[in-house]
Scaffold this motif. Sequence first.
Motif, mmCIF file in Angstrom:
data_model
loop_
_atom_site.group_PDB
_atom_site.id
_atom_site.type_symbol
_atom_site.label_atom_id
_atom_site.label_comp_id
_atom_site.label_asym_id
_atom_site.label_seq_id
_atom_site.Cartn_x
_atom_site.Cartn_y
_atom_site.Cartn_z
ATOM 1 N N ASN A 4 6.138 2.635 7.195
ATOM 2 C CA ASN A 4 6.462 4.064 7.315
ATOM 3 C C ASN A 4 6.438 4.522 8.763
ATOM 4 O OD1 ASN A 4 6.656 4.169 4.571
ATOM 5 N ND2 ASN A 4 4.865 5.426 4.261
ATOM 6 N N VAL A 5 5.471 4.042 9.532
ATOM 7 C CA VAL A 5 5.371 4.424 10.942
ATOM 8 C C VAL A 5 6.552 3.840 11.707
ATOM 9 C CG1 VAL A 5 3.972 4.238 13.039
ATOM 10 C CG2 VAL A 5 2.863 4.627 10.824
ATOM 11 N N TYR A 6 6.893 2.590 11.405
ATOM 12 C CA TYR A 6 8.034 1.955 12.080
ATOM 13 C C TYR A 6 9.321 2.757 11.853
ATOM 14 C CZ TYR A 6 11.806 -1.249 13.085
ATOM 15 O OH TYR A 6 12.966 -1.799 13.570
ATOM 16 N N TYR A 7 9.562 3.155 10.617
ATOM 17 C CA TYR A 7 10.787 3.911 10.339
ATOM 18 C C TYR A 7 10.782 5.284 11.005
ATOM 19 C CZ TYR A 7 12.673 0.367 7.292
ATOM 20 O OH TYR A 7 13.191 -0.799 6.811
ATOM 21 N N GLY B 155 13.979 7.181 17.747
ATOM 22 C CA GLY B 155 14.611 6.400 18.803
ATOM 23 C C GLY B 155 13.629 5.599 19.642
ATOM 24 N N ILE B 156 12.358 5.626 19.285
ATOM 25 C CA ILE B 156 11.328 4.928 20.055
ATOM 26 C C ILE B 156 11.372 3.427 19.794
ATOM 27 C CG2 ILE B 156 8.823 4.655 20.341
ATOM 28 C CD1 ILE B 156 8.594 7.689 19.788
ATOM 29 N N ALA B 157 11.549 3.028 18.551
ATOM 30 C CA ALA B 157 11.516 1.607 18.193
ATOM 31 C C ALA B 157 12.631 0.810 18.876
ATOM 32 C CB ALA B 157 11.604 1.432 16.677
ATOM 33 N N ASP B 158 13.728 1.449 19.189
ATOM 34 C CA ASP B 158 14.865 0.756 19.805
ATOM 35 C C ASP B 158 14.903 0.887 21.320
ATOM 36 O OD1 ASP B 158 15.843 -0.049 17.283
ATOM 37 O OD2 ASP B 158 16.723 1.929 16.990
ATOM 38 N N ASP B 159 13.917 1.536 21.886
ATOM 39 C CA ASP B 159 13.839 1.744 23.332
ATOM 40 C C ASP B 159 12.578 1.050 23.851
ATOM 41 O OD1 ASP B 159 13.416 2.669 25.927
ATOM 42 O OD2 ASP B 159 13.888 4.757 25.448
ATOM 43 N N VAL C 84 3.983 7.683 0.764
ATOM 44 C CA VAL C 84 2.644 7.648 1.345
ATOM 45 C C VAL C 84 2.233 6.185 1.450
ATOM 46 C CG1 VAL C 84 0.233 8.324 1.016
ATOM 47 C CG2 VAL C 84 2.066 9.853 0.275
ATOM 48 N N GLN C 85 1.707 5.802 2.613
ATOM 49 C CA GLN C 85 1.239 4.430 2.787
ATOM 50 C C GLN C 85 -0.215 4.442 3.214
ATOM 51 O OE1 GLN C 85 3.414 1.959 5.547
ATOM 52 N NE2 GLN C 85 2.604 0.112 4.620
ATOM 53 N N ASP C 86 -1.043 3.700 2.486
ATOM 54 C CA ASP C 86 -2.451 3.543 2.842
ATOM 55 C C ASP C 86 -2.512 2.489 3.939
ATOM 56 O OD1 ASP C 86 -5.164 3.181 3.062
ATOM 57 O OD2 ASP C 86 -5.428 2.333 1.057
ATOM 58 N N GLY D 107 0.815 -1.215 0.000
ATOM 59 C CA GLY D 107 0.000 0.000 0.000
ATOM 60 C C GLY D 107 0.846 1.263 0.000
ATOM 61 N N ILE D 108 2.075 1.164 -0.532
ATOM 62 C CA ILE D 108 3.006 2.298 -0.512
ATOM 63 C C ILE D 108 3.116 2.906 -1.908
ATOM 64 C CG2 ILE D 108 5.417 2.992 -0.178
ATOM 65 C CD1 ILE D 108 5.632 0.774 1.929
ATOM 66 N N THR D 109 2.998 4.222 -1.961
ATOM 67 C CA THR D 109 3.225 4.963 -3.198
ATOM 68 C C THR D 109 4.266 6.032 -2.897
ATOM 69 O OG1 THR D 109 0.938 4.609 -3.896
ATOM 70 C CG2 THR D 109 2.155 6.348 -5.020
ATOM 71 N N ARG D 110 5.247 6.149 -3.781
ATOM 72 C CA ARG D 110 6.262 7.185 -3.646
ATOM 73 C C ARG D 110 6.065 8.185 -4.786
ATOM 74 N NH1 ARG D 110 8.814 2.522 -2.134
ATOM 75 N NH2 ARG D 110 9.624 2.540 -0.023
ATOM 76 N N TYR D 111 6.099 9.452 -4.418
ATOM 77 C CA TYR D 111 5.923 10.530 -5.389
ATOM 78 C C TYR D 111 7.221 11.310 -5.525
ATOM 79 C CZ TYR D 111 0.950 9.623 -4.772
ATOM 80 O OH TYR D 111 -0.285 9.027 -4.705
#
Length: 100
Positions: free
Chosen positions: A64-67, A73-77, A31-33, A13-17
Amino acid sequence: MQKRIFDRDPQMGITRYWHVKDDGEYVIETVQDVSAIAKANKRAYNGTDKNWKDVNKVASIPVNVYYELKRQGIADDPKALRKWLNDSDNRVFRTRQGRL
């Protein structure tokens, strides 16, 4: 500003512009739906109770949210990620009831 599709991944569901700004600078917007993920998460969440087992899937987070969480620094904490997942503003990503 000119905007053209640069890349599309229908499975994710990812589109890059590709943007060309007025000053000549190039920008790639991703953008990710997340509507399909949100619906699946809601079904999973509503199908659970607050009784936890040894291993539980508690969330499904779009790439996209994960990255963005990685960048912050939230994902690694673990403590920060737990706080983020328990925040009611982020409930759309939860697949399990209860608090972490």
